[in-house]
Each structure stands twice: as C-alpha cells, then as structure tokens.
Design a protein around this motif. Structure first.
Motif, short mmCIF file in Angstrom:
data_model
loop_
_atom_site.label_atom_id
_atom_site.label_comp_id
_atom_site.label_asym_id
_atom_site.label_seq_id
_atom_site.Cartn_x
_atom_site.Cartn_y
_atom_site.Cartn_z
N LEU A 277 0.81 -1.22 0.00
CA LEU A 277 0.00 0.00 0.00
C LEU A 277 0.85 1.27 0.00
O LEU A 277 0.37 2.33 -0.41
N SER A 278 2.09 1.18 0.43
CA SER A 278 2.96 2.36 0.44
C SER A 278 3.64 2.59 -0.91
O SER A 278 4.18 3.67 -1.15
N ALA A 279 3.62 1.58 -1.78
CA ALA A 279 4.37 1.65 -3.03
C ALA A 279 3.55 2.26 -4.16
O ALA A 279 2.32 2.21 -4.17
N THR A 280 4.25 2.81 -5.12
CA THR A 280 3.59 3.31 -6.32
C THR A 280 3.04 2.16 -7.15
O THR A 280 1.95 2.26 -7.73
N THR A 281 3.81 1.07 -7.22
CA THR A 281 3.43 -0.09 -8.02
C THR A 281 3.77 -1.35 -7.22
O THR A 281 4.71 -1.35 -6.43
N ALA A 282 3.02 -2.42 -7.45
CA ALA A 282 3.30 -3.68 -6.76
C ALA A 282 3.13 -4.86 -7.70
O ALA A 282 2.27 -4.86 -8.58
N ILE B 248 -2.45 -4.17 -6.96
CA ILE B 248 -1.41 -4.99 -7.58
C ILE B 248 -1.37 -4.71 -9.08
O ILE B 248 -2.38 -4.84 -9.78
N ALA B 249 -0.20 -4.35 -9.59
CA ALA B 249 -0.07 -4.04 -11.01
C ALA B 249 0.07 -5.29 -11.87
O ALA B 249 -0.35 -5.31 -13.02
N ALA B 250 0.69 -6.34 -11.31
CA ALA B 250 0.90 -7.56 -12.08
C ALA B 250 0.87 -8.76 -11.14
O ALA B 250 1.49 -8.73 -10.09
#
Length: 300
Positions: free
Chosen positions: A215-220, A245-247
């Motif tokens: 949740l803290s990241a720009t992408t996961a 989640i991006a991928a």
C-alpha cells in the motif's frame, strides 16, 4: 488537496492504469510472466522492496531482477536475508534501508558484509532502523503521511546514524516521541499463496509487513503459488484487492528456499550451505552464474 491526499490519489491512478492493462474484459485476470513484469516495472535507480517475513520471501522475483541486470537500486526490507545478499553481491544495490540483516539461524550475510567493509562489488549506503521503526515507516507511507510516530530509538545510537529518524514532542501530552520518515517504494514485490481470477491476492501465515509495503508503493507485483476461481476465507489472512497490484505472476515455488505456508517447507539445508557459498567472492560468482544467471530456477 493536501500533499498526502495528492500522493495517494496519484498512486491510485497509476495502479488503476496498470490493473486495466493486465486484465481481460469483465475483470478477468490475465497472469503476467515474471520476466515481463520485471522488465516493465523495474528500472535502474528505483527504490524497490521485496518483502516477506520468514516465509513468502520473493526469491524468484529477486533472481529475475538480477538476471535483467538492474543497477543502482535502493533496496528496502524489514529483514534482508539471502535474496538481498545475492542482489548486493551481484551489484544491483546502491543503498539498503533495513532493520536487521543476516542469514537466519546461521550467521552473517557475507556479500552484504563485503560490500560494507570492502566496497565489493561496489560501496553500499546503509540506512538502519529498528523493526518497529521500519514497520511504522511503511505504515506512514501506506497512509500517505510524511512520517510515522512511535516510542522507540531512545537509548540507541541509531538516531545519530539515520537522518530519517528524529525526536518530536507530542502536542497533546508533551511526551517525547520518535518520528520516522515514511517509506514509499517505487515498487514492492511480494510472494503469496493465492490470487483469484479477478486479481485479488491472499496470503496467510506470518504476514510481516507485506500489506503496508504494497500500500505504500507506487506499483506492486505479486508472485503466487496458485490462481484459484475464488478466494476462501482463512484465519489471519491478508487480502490485497486487485487495484493494489499491477501484475500477478503465477510462480509456484517462487519463495524457495524460504517457504509458503500450506504449499512448501523451508529448505534449511540451503540456508546452511549458503554460508560457505557466499564467503568467497569467486565461489559466489560461479554459483550465481550457474544457478541464477543461466537458469530460471534455483534447484531444490
């Protein structure tokens, strides 16, 4: 709109864009090859967190980052162990933000130690936290806040060596508290047990800080043991909705030599063997070339 809200809104829009790109019509998940996910989402100079606590450590994803030759990364991890030893020894890391580093139950991380003491294969900048401090830094990042607050660090010398920690006075009680700068990775990678056909991800067992790190990241990116039709509720589980989640990558055994509760067991022999492999630069380099650079999976 304040800064924290703006950061959160921008992150949501990026994740929504990524989610749209990786799903089929009607919200059906299209799993992404790990190679493709790393190539798309990891760039030189990024801040990257590969989180997992005791189990669910994303080794396969770390190995793909190594194979793709990423450089100048700032790595974040609550308890860096063997995969970070490998990333550091292969020259991927410029900086490490961490709390405790070691080969659990065995001893030192020799490639980590060599980088700090001798600058091999390159110097490594360190930012050291307590466990509670780094957990609060992730939580602050997840909340879109500039810093987290806790009772900690007092009586230690970490504050003297870490510019991301300061003492503040509580405006309500006057109590002296510790403030820790938020951690906001460009990318967080986790391993989990399951994803469903809509892209929701579920993990259970020792959860660590995977939720906060995502949740803290720009992408996961999430690698998973299994893709199922529907997620079944489990005690003490964490469910990360698809928009976070991006991928999603289907990578059975992607946590080896750590384990995934309910799917695999910890390879204790490998952790013991790593101590000797990593002590010598040449032996380390030969092992990494044979088992990582020229292979897609480390043998069990």
């Amino acid at each position: 709109m304040n800064t924290a809200t703006a950061v959160t809104a921008r992150t949501f829009q990026r994740r929504l864009s990524c989610m749209t790109q990786r799903t089929l019509p009607r919200g059906i998940l299209r799993p992404v090859e790990l190679r493709e996910a790393i190539a798309e989402h990891v760039r030189d100079g990024m801040t990257v967190a590969l989180e997992g606590f005791t189990h669910l450590i994303p080794f396969a994803a770390g190995h793909e980052i190594i194979r793709q030759g990423r450089r100048d990364l700032t790595l974040v991890r609550m308890t860096p162990d063997l995969i970070y030893d490998q990333l550091i020894g292969m020259g991927c890391a410029r900086k490490l933000i961490f709390s405790y580093g070691g080969n659990p139950g065995v001893g030192s991380l020799h490639r980590f130690r060599d980088a700090v003491q001798s600058g091999w294969p390159q110097p490594l900048e360190l930012v050291e936290h307590s466990h509670a401090g780094l957990a609060n830094a992730y939580a602050a990042g997840a909340a879109g806040l500039p810093f987290g607050v806790l009772r900690g660090y007092a009586g230690t010398d970490l504050v003297e060596h870490n510019e991301d920690v300061a003492f503040v006075d509580c405006p309500f009680t006057g109590e002296k508290l510790s403030a820790v700068r938020a951690v906001r990775p460009d990318l967080t990678v986790i391993h989990a047990q399951q994803a469903d056909r809509h892209g929701n991800v579920q993990l259970w067992g020792l959860a660590g800080v995977q939720k906060e790190a995502v949740l803290s990241a720009t992408t996961a990116i999430a690698t998973v043991e299994e893709i199922v039709e529907e997620l079944e509720p489990r005690p003490h589980s964490v469910v990360l909705p698809a928009w976070t989640i991006a991928a999603v990558c289907h990578v059975p055994g992607g946590a080896h030599p750590s384990y995934a509760a309910g799917y695999s067991t910890r390879d204790n022999d490998f952790y013991s063997a790593w101590d000797e492999i990593a002590r010598d630069r040449e032996r380390f380099s030969d092992w990494m070339r044979e088992h990582v650079m020229e292979s897609e999976r480390v043998p069990a």
